[in-house]
Scaffold this active site. Sequence first.
Site, PDB file in Angstrom:
ATOM      1  CD  GLU A   1      29.612  11.080  40.195  1.00 10.27           C
ATOM      2  OE1 GLU A   1      28.775  11.953  40.449  1.00 10.27           O
ATOM      3  OE2 GLU A   1      29.377  10.103  39.451  1.00 10.27           O
TER       4      GLU A   1
ATOM      5  CE  LYS B   1      27.639   1.808  41.459  1.00 11.88           C
ATOM      6  NZ  LYS B   1      28.159   3.065  40.914  1.00 11.88           N
TER       7      LYS B   1
ATOM      8  CG  HIS C   1      29.571   6.805  35.221  1.00 13.15           C
ATOM      9  ND1 HIS C   1      30.352   5.882  34.573  1.00 13.15           N
ATOM     10  CD2 HIS C   1      29.801   6.605  36.543  1.00 13.15           C
ATOM     11  CE1 HIS C   1      31.012   5.159  35.456  1.00 13.15           C
ATOM     12  NE2 HIS C   1      30.696   5.577  36.663  1.00 13.15           N
TER      13      HIS C   1
END
Length: 380
Positions: free
Chosen positions: A262, A49, A186
Amino acid sequence: MSKIPPKRLQALAEEHGTPLVVVDHEAIRQNYATFKRHLPRVQAYYAVKANPAPEIVQTLYKAGASFDVASFPEFMLVYELIRRRPAKERQAFVWDKIVYANPVKAKETLEELNEYKPLVTFDNRAEIGKIAGHAPSAGLLVRLRVPNTGSMVELSSKFGAEPADAVALMEEARDSGLVVEGLSFHVGSQCTNFENYVQSLNMSAAVMKEAASRGFDLKVLDIGGGFPVHYNRHVPPFSVLARKINAEVDRLFPKDMEIIAEPGRFMVATAVTSIATVIGKAVRDGRPCYYIDDSVYHTFSGIIFDHCPYHFKSLRKGPAEVCAVFGQTCDGLDTISQSEALPELQLDDLVYSEDIGAYSNASATWFNGFAPAKVVHVNQ
Ligand SMILES: *Cc1c(COP(=O)(O)O)cnc(C)c1O
């Protein structure tokens, strides 16, 4: 890191026109190599993204990256690259190459994903029922709620199971016939407070220990994104963060625990420069104001969505003065910077903005009838 020289930017602008977004694939390869060098135990799943250009996905794939996707179209963008693998390798390969890291998925999306036996994250009970009903082939990662203190973009109010509830969620998933493979978290995007990572790793280790005592054999720890880009000198170096992560990972987890991450911003931000033309100028409140042919609704959308300030450089020489830079649309919100230091600019001058590869043209719109900037790829 070496940037595209101003003369080359000028030539590209003359060839392609403005507004222009220039993606330097050599910089992307360097960012990937830097990540691997500092975090050798960690497999990088690029968060698509941040910048979903297929050319970028292709370059990172060739460099050895895996991918974090958050929608079915993003999943297919990556899956197209692995479709060519022999069928019997493909399933293992899906897990090696793709994590579907959006904790909330529509039923229809789960149904589309099911045939690919994906690895997906979740953080709530309602999701377990949906996954069991619509994507029972999926492997699961429990997303933990962790501290996001001081990150530029915070995620902990939207996502993450309380660590105290995590093992109960795993048991419920197991009772529904699903397989839990590990944990994810995250720390928030552009995380400059490295204690967030240290605390999250310690919370994960505690949850894993409790899970082991209830018979879970977790194999994957996904340490998420958030790795900060050196936008300015206040950002502490990545090497310092990497040292902390390596030390905690070695101390807290067994050698065979698969550690994945990520990174989104880290891979692409520094690889992109945007170029715009001055299309108008005025003096307001005694301050020069420039209007350019790009906008907050276009390449500079990160000012809103990513809370990221951007600055300009000019090809013109001369004493710098404080000025404002506005976008081309009719909206007052379309203020790119209230305080830039630029020489006096003339109409048709070029200005450029560096480190604008993450969460920028990915969220550009067609607001006011203006098309998003053209994208060109160099050093591919
Ligand atoms: C956005 C996102 C990322 C990428 O974050 P960066 O801060 O750009 O590294 C990684 N994982 C998840 C689940 C995300 O939502």
